[in-house]
Design a protein around this motif. Sequence first.
Motif, PDB file in Angstrom:
ATOM      1  N   GLY A  34       0.859  -1.428  -0.073  1.00 45.47           N
ATOM      2  CA  GLY A  34      -0.129   0.029   0.088  1.00 45.47           C
ATOM      3  C   GLY A  34       0.703   1.320   0.044  1.00 45.47           C
ATOM      4  O   GLY A  34       1.908   1.481   0.429  1.00 45.47           O
ATOM      5  N   ALA A  35       0.210   2.229  -0.641  1.00 48.24           N
ATOM      6  CA  ALA A  35       1.033   3.713  -0.614  1.00 48.24           C
ATOM      7  C   ALA A  35       0.054   4.530  -1.044  1.00 48.24           C
ATOM      8  O   ALA A  35      -1.053   4.149  -1.745  1.00 48.24           O
ATOM      9  N   ILE A  36       0.134   5.873  -0.950  1.00 45.94           N
ATOM     10  CA  ILE A  36      -0.656   6.955  -1.311  1.00 45.94           C
ATOM     11  C   ILE A  36       0.005   7.828  -2.243  1.00 45.94           C
ATOM     12  O   ILE A  36       1.197   8.185  -2.233  1.00 45.94           O
ATOM     13  N   LEU A  37      -0.801   7.956  -3.265  1.00 49.57           N
ATOM     14  CA  LEU A  37      -0.294   8.698  -4.279  1.00 49.57           C
ATOM     15  C   LEU A  37      -0.879  10.184  -4.295  1.00 49.57           C
ATOM     16  O   LEU A  37      -2.145  10.290  -4.366  1.00 49.57           O
ATOM     17  N   ALA A  38      -0.190  11.187  -3.678  1.00 53.54           N
ATOM     18  CA  ALA A  38      -0.876  12.514  -3.510  1.00 53.54           C
ATOM     19  C   ALA A  38      -0.486  13.550  -4.566  1.00 53.54           C
ATOM     20  O   ALA A  38       0.645  13.810  -4.885  1.00 53.54           O
ATOM     21  N   SER A  39      -1.449  13.749  -5.453  1.00 52.66           N
ATOM     22  CA  SER A  39      -1.489  14.596  -6.509  1.00 52.66           C
ATOM     23  C   SER A  39      -1.894  16.015  -6.375  1.00 52.66           C
ATOM     24  O   SER A  39      -2.834  16.106  -5.886  1.00 52.66           O
ATOM     25  N   ASN A  40      -1.234  16.828  -7.480  1.00 52.41           N
ATOM     26  CA  ASN A  40      -2.326  18.289  -7.774  1.00 52.41           C
ATOM     27  C   ASN A  40      -3.218  17.966  -8.464  1.00 52.41           C
ATOM     28  O   ASN A  40      -3.412  16.626  -8.903  1.00 52.41           O
ATOM     29  N   ALA A 136      -2.271  13.153   5.460  1.00 51.53           N
ATOM     30  CA  ALA A 136      -0.971  13.005   6.472  1.00 51.53           C
ATOM     31  C   ALA A 136      -1.825  12.019   7.595  1.00 51.53           C
ATOM     32  O   ALA A 136      -1.078  11.150   8.111  1.00 51.53           O
ATOM     33  N   ARG A 137      -3.076  12.238   7.999  1.00 55.41           N
ATOM     34  CA  ARG A 137      -3.528  11.466   9.051  1.00 55.41           C
ATOM     35  C   ARG A 137      -3.629   9.995   8.340  1.00 55.41           C
ATOM     36  O   ARG A 137      -3.366   8.898   9.196  1.00 55.41           O
ATOM     37  N   LEU A 138      -3.962   9.695   7.283  1.00 55.25           N
ATOM     38  CA  LEU A 138      -4.198   8.433   6.700  1.00 55.25           C
ATOM     39  C   LEU A 138      -2.947   7.779   6.670  1.00 55.25           C
ATOM     40  O   LEU A 138      -2.629   6.529   6.943  1.00 55.25           O
ATOM     41  N   ALA A 139      -1.707   8.490   6.054  1.00 56.53           N
ATOM     42  CA  ALA A 139      -0.520   7.897   5.990  1.00 56.53           C
ATOM     43  C   ALA A 139       0.198   7.457   7.457  1.00 56.53           C
ATOM     44  O   ALA A 139       0.601   6.472   7.627  1.00 56.53           O
ATOM     45  N   ILE A 140      -0.188   8.124   8.128  1.00 54.50           N
ATOM     46  CA  ILE A 140       0.328   7.978   9.628  1.00 54.50           C
ATOM     47  C   ILE A 140      -0.395   6.758  10.310  1.00 54.50           C
ATOM     48  O   ILE A 140       0.248   5.740  10.793  1.00 54.50           O
ATOM     49  N   GLU A 141      -1.906   6.533  10.250  1.00 53.28           N
ATOM     50  CA  GLU A 141      -2.637   5.566  10.569  1.00 53.28           C
ATOM     51  C   GLU A 141      -2.215   4.213   9.890  1.00 53.28           C
ATOM     52  O   GLU A 141      -2.173   3.230  10.560  1.00 53.28           O
ATOM     53  N   ALA A 142      -1.925   4.463   8.592  1.00 56.12           N
ATOM     54  CA  ALA A 142      -1.739   3.088   7.923  1.00 56.12           C
ATOM     55  C   ALA A 142      -0.222   2.582   7.898  1.00 56.12           C
ATOM     56  O   ALA A 142       0.168   1.571   7.594  1.00 56.12           O
ATOM     57  N   GLY A 143       0.681   3.515   8.208  1.00 57.70           N
ATOM     58  CA  GLY A 143       2.062   3.518   8.173  1.00 57.70           C
ATOM     59  C   GLY A 143       2.386   3.290   6.732  1.00 57.70           C
ATOM     60  O   GLY A 143       3.163   2.269   6.499  1.00 57.70           O
ATOM     61  N   VAL A 144       2.113   4.000   5.892  1.00 59.81           N
ATOM     62  CA  VAL A 144       2.401   3.715   4.187  1.00 59.81           C
ATOM     63  C   VAL A 144       2.917   5.206   3.915  1.00 59.81           C
ATOM     64  O   VAL A 144       2.704   6.114   4.469  1.00 59.81           O
ATOM     65  N   PRO A 145       3.797   5.054   2.737  1.00 56.65           N
ATOM     66  CA  PRO A 145       4.572   6.052   2.420  1.00 56.65           C
ATOM     67  C   PRO A 145       3.537   7.103   1.718  1.00 56.65           C
ATOM     68  O   PRO A 145       2.660   6.421   1.099  1.00 56.65           O
ATOM     69  N   ILE A 146       3.748   8.202   1.409  1.00 55.37           N
ATOM     70  CA  ILE A 146       3.008   9.172   0.512  1.00 55.37           C
ATOM     71  C   ILE A 146       4.060   9.630  -0.472  1.00 55.37           C
ATOM     72  O   ILE A 146       5.226  10.042  -0.458  1.00 55.37           O
ATOM     73  N   ILE A 147       3.516   9.292  -1.661  1.00 57.38           N
ATOM     74  CA  ILE A 147       4.235   9.393  -2.959  1.00 57.38           C
ATOM     75  C   ILE A 147       3.519  10.720  -3.581  1.00 57.38           C
ATOM     76  O   ILE A 147       2.773  10.995  -4.435  1.00 57.38           O
ATOM     77  N   PRO A 148       4.658  12.008  -3.836  1.00 55.71           N
ATOM     78  CA  PRO A 148       4.142  13.148  -4.408  1.00 55.71           C
ATOM     79  C   PRO A 148       3.965  12.908  -5.776  1.00 55.71           C
ATOM     80  O   PRO A 148       4.849  12.441  -6.328  1.00 55.71           O
ATOM     81  N   VAL A 149       3.000  13.525  -6.654  1.00 50.93           N
ATOM     82  CA  VAL A 149       2.732  13.036  -8.033  1.00 50.93           C
ATOM     83  C   VAL A 149       2.378  14.815  -8.538  1.00 50.93           C
ATOM     84  O   VAL A 149       1.588  15.364  -7.933  1.00 50.93           O
TER      85      VAL A 149
END
Length: 241
Positions: A34-40, A136-149
């Motif tokens: 799992g990972a979060i893709l944080a995009s504009n 940020a809250r989601l990434a912290i709770e899940a312990g997954v990286p945020i990947i900027p896009v």
Amino acid sequence: MYYGLFKHVLIGPPVKAYYKPWAEGVENIPESGGAILASNHLSFSDSIFLPLVLKRKVVFLGKSEYFTGKGVKGYATRAFMSGVGTIPVHRGGGRASEAALRTGLQVVQGGELLGIYPEGTRSPDGRLYRGKTGVARLAIEAGVPIIPVAMIGTDIAQPIGQKVPSRTDIGVRIGAPIDPADYIAKQDDRDALRELTDTVMAAIAALSGQELADRDAAQYKRELDKAAKDASKDGGDTPSS
């Protein structure tokens, strides 16, 4: 059901052949987990072009209204949103926001990629607006990286209000993962959430080249709408010469 059909048969091949989207930094996407893709967010088509340049499936959270329409149009919209990897959530504050967070948590804890637009809405003028701290809250709770896009050129290809994207260069820049490890157990600390969110937005801005606007995009849109209505009202009250 629809995702593979849309990406690999109905939408993917013709869209890639016509628009030829380019991508940089694809190696920053993990091969699994799992990972979060944080995009504009510049255009409706962001959710189409981002998954096309990646091998892995990307899941987006979309407003539930996309899935409740009636008739042929409702079915087509529902099929399309499912096809591009969108799952429905109720928008709004309070319980609705918490439900969206829980849904996102299930996605990343299930080992999938979750696409998020931290601004919360499309940019009204091409600037990058303040990110909401849910990412940020989601990434912290899940312990997954945020990947900027950074989506590049989608606002030119499909400005707000245009139904079909025009032919222009469209690209995706993907940055290095941001590890939330330093913020573990701080998901209820507002300052920590804001700090991590601002770090993510700065990374997106570095990739996109956008000017950072330190304000909420949705609030700015409301101000623009009000100003437009006031101007229209004033114009309507002005006697003709």
